[in-house]
Enzyme design. Structure first.
Site, PDB file in Angstrom:
ATOM      1  N   CYS A  63      -5.702  -2.749   2.798  1.00  0.00           N
ATOM      2  CA  CYS A  63      -5.415  -2.499   4.211  1.00  0.00           C
ATOM      3  C   CYS A  63      -6.665  -2.583   5.095  1.00  0.00           C
ATOM      4  O   CYS A  63      -7.112  -3.667   5.434  1.00  0.00           O
ATOM      5  CB  CYS A  63      -4.715  -1.148   4.361  1.00  0.00           C
ATOM      6  SG  CYS A  63      -3.847  -0.951   5.949  1.00  0.00           S
TER       7      CYS A  63
ATOM      8  N   LYS B 230      -9.843   2.024  -2.351  1.00  0.00           N
ATOM      9  CA  LYS B 230     -10.079   1.601  -0.969  1.00  0.00           C
ATOM     10  C   LYS B 230     -11.470   2.038  -0.510  1.00  0.00           C
ATOM     11  O   LYS B 230     -11.806   3.219  -0.534  1.00  0.00           O
ATOM     12  CB  LYS B 230      -9.010   2.222  -0.077  1.00  0.00           C
ATOM     13  CG  LYS B 230      -8.948   1.699   1.348  1.00  0.00           C
ATOM     14  CD  LYS B 230      -7.737   2.322   2.050  1.00  0.00           C
ATOM     15  CE  LYS B 230      -7.487   1.740   3.421  1.00  0.00           C
ATOM     16  NZ  LYS B 230      -6.257   2.327   4.031  1.00  0.00           N
TER      17      LYS B 230
ATOM     18  N   GLU C 258       0.841  -1.197   0.000  1.00  0.00           N
ATOM     19  CA  GLU C 258       0.000   0.000   0.000  1.00  0.00           C
ATOM     20  C   GLU C 258       0.879   1.251   0.000  1.00  0.00           C
ATOM     21  O   GLU C 258       1.863   1.334   0.721  1.00  0.00           O
ATOM     22  CB  GLU C 258      -0.913  -0.003   1.225  1.00  0.00           C
ATOM     23  CG  GLU C 258      -1.840   1.207   1.296  1.00  0.00           C
ATOM     24  CD  GLU C 258      -2.687   1.253   2.550  1.00  0.00           C
ATOM     25  OE1 GLU C 258      -3.771   1.871   2.502  1.00  0.00           O
ATOM     26  OE2 GLU C 258      -2.278   0.671   3.576  1.00  0.00           O
TER      27      GLU C 258
END
Length: 338
Positions: free
Chosen positions: A203, A161, A68
């Site tokens: 994440c 995300k 990331e």
């Protein structure tokens, strides 16, 4: 740089010094996780990524995963400064003629240098690249975006995300991605011959089992990939735990790639290079977890490449022997897409 892994009898993993590595042929089930060190210099980060991708190719990987925010410091104040215009699914680089000597070059159609690098490397090395994530700018908004590139250099997946990292742990860490970032709205998956369908999260997305269940149960993903940058508070407590949980829930492989941990600068050292952005210490420990919930390959916090062969028969073996996907009580609860 070392190639690090935890050995497991059903999965081939490799522990080799990169300086002693012998180039190998590509294997259809071989994956590599690139735990690269990230600096405030974008050009340095791109050069590092290029070097690690080449090493993963030389180790025979068919699919590689970057961490990331690998082209930028992990700081909300940095995301807009490092953000780039990114291609969409179906886009690929085109060769165009140059004005000098009839040579050809690649036309990125205004895309940023990070995405153009990934597309070039995927085509050069004939591999799939899950491009970790980079800050994306679009319509004056900033997204935390993962591009998936196939061996033809074409974008086959684009994940923004969907769950932003807004936390405040007393005595631990406070971080609010929504100060800068906008959440994505799409579920992302793609297909790789020999590996099957693969789902993507970034994440904090790993903390939401509903997303993983949609990917594995509605879209039949056999691998979930999460580039991530857990910190020194959440990392030791939850990083491996969440990966094993998602692997057992989905009866699938889970792959994660983190940035390497960088030492915090000494503010009292007048000779040290001053940094523009707040320091972020990543937990590291890029990892592969099996459908049984076992860690089959991992590393520590230092720069590393984790190389592992995935035995995809283990997915069907798990789903057949413990057939939870066929035992749902839809009269009591139901998973609904969108």
């Amino acid at each position: 740089l070392f190639w690090l892994s935890r050995q497991h009898q059903s999965t081939r993993s490799y522990s080799l010094s990169a300086t002693k590595m012998v180039k190998q042929k590509q294997f259809d089930n071989r994956v590599a996780l690139l735990q690269i060190p990230v600096t405030e210099s974008k050009s340095t980060n791109l050069n590092t990524a290029s070097d690690y991708v080449q090493k993963a190719h030389d180790a025979g990987a068919k699919l590689i995963v970057l961490p990331e925010i690998w082209n930028s410091p992990y700081a909300t104040s940095a995301f807009r400064d490092y953000a780039e215009t990114l291609p969409n699914v179906g886009d690929k680089l085109n060769e165009v003629s140059s004005n000098e000597g009839g040579m050809s070059e690649l036309d990125g159609d205004g895309w940023g240098e990070s995405s153009r690098l990934l597309m070039t490397l995927a085509k050069k090395y004939n591999m799939y690249i899950v491009g970790g994530s980079i800050p994306e700018t679009r319509n004056n908004k900033i997204f935390n975006t993962c591009l998936v590139i196939n061996p033809a250099g074409e974008v086959v997946g684009k994940h923004r995300k969907v769950h932003l990292f807004d936390i405040d742990v007393p005595g631990g860490i406070r971080f609010k991605e929504s100060d800068t970032l906008t959440a994505g709205d799409d579920i992302t998956h793609f297909n790789v011959d020999g590996l099957g369908k693969i789902g993507i999260g970034i994440c904090y997305d790993i903390r939401f089992p509903e997303l993983a269940m949609l990917l594995t149960q509605h879209y039949d993903c056999k691998i979930l990939i999460y580039p991530g940058a857990f910190n020194l508070t959440t990392g030791p407590a939850h990083w491996e735990l969440l990966q094993r949980a998602r692997a057992v829930d989905g009866q699938c492989y889970v792959l994660t790639a983190s940035p390497a941990r960088i030492s915090q600068p000494n503010d009292d050292d007048e000779t040290a290079t001053k940094t523009k952005y707040p320091h972020y210490s990543a937990w590291g420990h890029s990892t592969v977890v099996s459908p049984w919930g076992e860690v089959i390959a991992t590393c520590d916090e230092n720069p590393a490449i984790v190389v592992t062969d995935l035995d995809m028969t283990k997915v069907e073996e798990m789903r057949t022997s413990i057939p939870t996907m066929k035992q749902k009580r839809n009269d009591l609860y139901r998973l609904v897409d969108g």
